[in-house]
Design a protein around this motif. Structure first.
Motif, PDB file in Angstrom:
ATOM      1  N   GLU A  70      28.988  26.808  35.659  1.00 22.59           N
ATOM      2  CA  GLU A  70      29.709  27.496  34.587  1.00 22.59           C
ATOM      3  C   GLU A  70      28.979  28.777  34.190  1.00 22.59           C
ATOM      4  N   PHE A  71      29.751  29.783  33.812  1.00 19.78           N
ATOM      5  CA  PHE A  71      29.207  31.009  33.244  1.00 19.78           C
ATOM      6  C   PHE A  71      29.449  30.965  31.737  1.00 19.78           C
ATOM      7  N   HIS A  72      28.384  30.966  30.963  1.00 19.41           N
ATOM      8  CA  HIS A  72      28.491  30.909  29.507  1.00 19.41           C
ATOM      9  C   HIS A  72      28.371  32.323  28.927  1.00 19.41           C
ATOM     10  N   PHE A  73      29.343  32.705  28.111  1.00 17.74           N
ATOM     11  CA  PHE A  73      29.381  34.040  27.518  1.00 17.74           C
ATOM     12  C   PHE A  73      28.928  33.979  26.061  1.00 17.74           C
ATOM     13  N   PHE A  74      28.000  34.859  25.709  1.00 15.96           N
ATOM     14  CA  PHE A  74      27.470  34.933  24.355  1.00 15.96           C
ATOM     15  C   PHE A  74      27.648  36.347  23.805  1.00 15.96           C
ATOM     16  N   LYS A  75      27.742  36.426  22.487  1.00 21.62           N
ATOM     17  CA  LYS A  75      27.797  37.724  21.807  1.00 21.62           C
ATOM     18  C   LYS A  75      26.433  38.052  21.221  1.00 21.62           C
ATOM     19  N   GLU A  95      18.281  32.164  21.093  1.00 25.54           N
ATOM     20  CA  GLU A  95      17.777  33.241  20.241  1.00 25.54           C
ATOM     21  C   GLU A  95      18.821  33.689  19.218  1.00 25.54           C
ATOM     22  N   ASP A  96      19.152  34.981  19.220  1.00 27.41           N
ATOM     23  CA  ASP A  96      20.083  35.539  18.230  1.00 27.41           C
ATOM     24  C   ASP A  96      21.492  35.683  18.779  1.00 27.41           C
ATOM     25  N   LEU A  97      21.820  34.916  19.808  1.00 24.33           N
ATOM     26  CA  LEU A  97      23.127  35.027  20.443  1.00 24.33           C
ATOM     27  C   LEU A  97      24.114  34.020  19.860  1.00 24.33           C
ATOM     28  N   LYS A  98      25.406  34.381  19.888  1.00 22.48           N
ATOM     29  CA  LYS A  98      26.460  33.482  19.428  1.00 22.48           C
ATOM     30  C   LYS A  98      27.354  33.132  20.605  1.00 22.48           C
ATOM     31  N   TYR A  99      27.493  31.846  20.861  1.00 22.68           N
ATOM     32  CA  TYR A  99      28.320  31.375  21.971  1.00 22.68           C
ATOM     33  C   TYR A  99      29.790  31.717  21.727  1.00 22.68           C
ATOM     34  N   VAL A 100      30.464  32.205  22.787  1.00 21.04           N
ATOM     35  CA  VAL A 100      31.863  32.626  22.679  1.00 21.04           C
ATOM     36  C   VAL A 100      32.781  31.779  23.551  1.00 21.04           C
ATOM     37  N   GLY A 101      32.383  31.516  24.777  1.00 19.31           N
ATOM     38  CA  GLY A 101      33.230  30.747  25.688  1.00 19.31           C
ATOM     39  C   GLY A 101      32.593  30.680  27.058  1.00 19.31           C
ATOM     40  N   SER A 102      33.226  29.912  27.958  1.00 21.99           N
ATOM     41  CA  SER A 102      32.672  29.716  29.302  1.00 21.99           C
ATOM     42  C   SER A 102      33.761  29.814  30.359  1.00 21.99           C
ATOM     43  N   TRP A 103      33.340  30.245  31.538  1.00 22.65           N
ATOM     44  CA  TRP A 103      34.197  30.218  32.723  1.00 22.65           C
ATOM     45  C   TRP A 103      33.759  29.036  33.576  1.00 22.65           C
ATOM     46  N   VAL A 124      25.576  36.964  29.525  1.00 18.06           N
ATOM     47  CA  VAL A 124      26.173  35.891  30.316  1.00 18.06           C
ATOM     48  C   VAL A 124      25.065  35.054  30.961  1.00 18.06           C
ATOM     49  N   TYR A 125      25.171  33.732  30.819  1.00 11.75           N
ATOM     50  CA  TYR A 125      24.187  32.799  31.375  1.00 11.75           C
ATOM     51  C   TYR A 125      24.890  31.884  32.376  1.00 11.75           C
ATOM     52  N   GLN A 170      38.633  28.586  35.226  1.00 14.26           N
ATOM     53  CA  GLN A 170      39.396  28.666  33.986  1.00 14.26           C
ATOM     54  C   GLN A 170      38.452  28.849  32.803  1.00 14.26           C
ATOM     55  N   TRP A 171      39.000  29.404  31.725  1.00 13.17           N
ATOM     56  CA  TRP A 171      38.224  29.582  30.506  1.00 13.17           C
ATOM     57  C   TRP A 171      38.219  28.295  29.699  1.00 13.17           C
TER      58      TRP A 171
END
Length: 274
Positions: free
Chosen positions: A209-214, A263-271, A201-202, A250-251
């Protein structure tokens, strides 16, 4: 019971008393399941609480050593990342409700789907995972203790390896509103396949915003879509605790040109904080 207390209380159970869920708990859980069917992007996923008679053959589970189980919660989703994320997001809320009711649970990602004749699975759908529910035996079996030790069930990554500043990419400091600090900490404690914790999480202090990555931790889990379910679980923990602490938001999902590749992360969504 406050949601953070429920999260801390819950642990994966692999040794159950071979009895059905009592009527009061069953009705309360089924009512919650009916009211908890709309995912982050308004996708509807219907779940069922299923009890199997003792006369039926036990479910073959390629996941540790589980004993005494005869009740399950499951549904169907589309075989794509967004739908699996919704599945995990909604199912984890059901799991936490079960915990609040005193019902033990265990996430299962490997199982024989043909065992569940009660659920119609269309050709374009799947059962991505299930939850075993029931009442825990007072004493763990030797097998359960061995499994928990093998997967390091209590171990969690440190804050500094999971949460980061979006601008500097350095570990996120605790200079956030207290409600979000607790939301991140309860996310850190969330269950995941093989305890892999594939979320990163960034926090963007400019857009708030909180950006969620996998982050792919286990290729097999990722191929089976279990990491997306894990991210859904993380979303549920973060949202439930944030809202319980009065943190509104909200998401959202940003377009690819609006989010920086990391890097090697995949963006999933943000709060999006309000």
């Amino acid at each position: 019971m406050e949601i953070s207390e429920v999260i801390r209380k819950r642990m994966s159970c692999r040794t159950y008393r071979p009895i059905p869920i009592n009527e009061e708990d069953r009705l309360a859980l089924e009512d919650f399941i009916r009211r908890n069917s709309i995912g982050i992007d308004n996708e509807r996923i219907d779940f069922k609480l299923i009890h199997k008679a003792e006369s039926e053959k036990p479910l073959k589970i390629n996941y540790g050593m589980i004993q005494g189980h005869n009740s399950f919660i499951l549904g169907t989703s589309k075989p794509n990342p967004d739908s699996r994320l919704n599945y995990g997001y909604l199912m984890e809320k059901i799991l936490l409700k079960a915990t609040e009711l005193g019902i033990a649970t265990c996430w299962v990602g490997y199982f024989d789907q043909s065992f569940f004749k009660e659920v119609e699975v269309r050709e374009d759908m799947e059962i991505p995972s299930i939850i075993i529910v029931g009442y825990a035996e007072s004493k763990q079996s030797v097998g359960e203790r061995l499994v928990r030790y093998a997967i390091k069930a209590h171990k969690r990554n440190d804050w500094g390896t999971l949460f980061f500043n979006y601008q500097t990419k350095s570990p996120l400091s605790n200079k956030l509103e207290a409600g979000y600090i607790e939301a991140l900490e309860m996310l850190r404690l969330a269950p995941s396949s093989g305890n892999s914790q594939p979320w990163r999480v960034y926090y963007d202090h400019i857009t708030n915003e909180f950006h969620f990555f996998k982050k792919t931790i286990n290729k097999k889990y990722d191929q089976l879509g279990l990491h997306e379910i894990d991210l859904g679980i993380a979303f549920a923990h973060f949202e439930l605790v944030a809202k319980a602490n009065g943190m509104k938001g909200q998401w959202i999902k940003l377009a690819s040109d609006k989010i920086e590749s990391i890097e090697d992360l995949k963006y999933v969504g943000s709060w999006k904080c309000e």
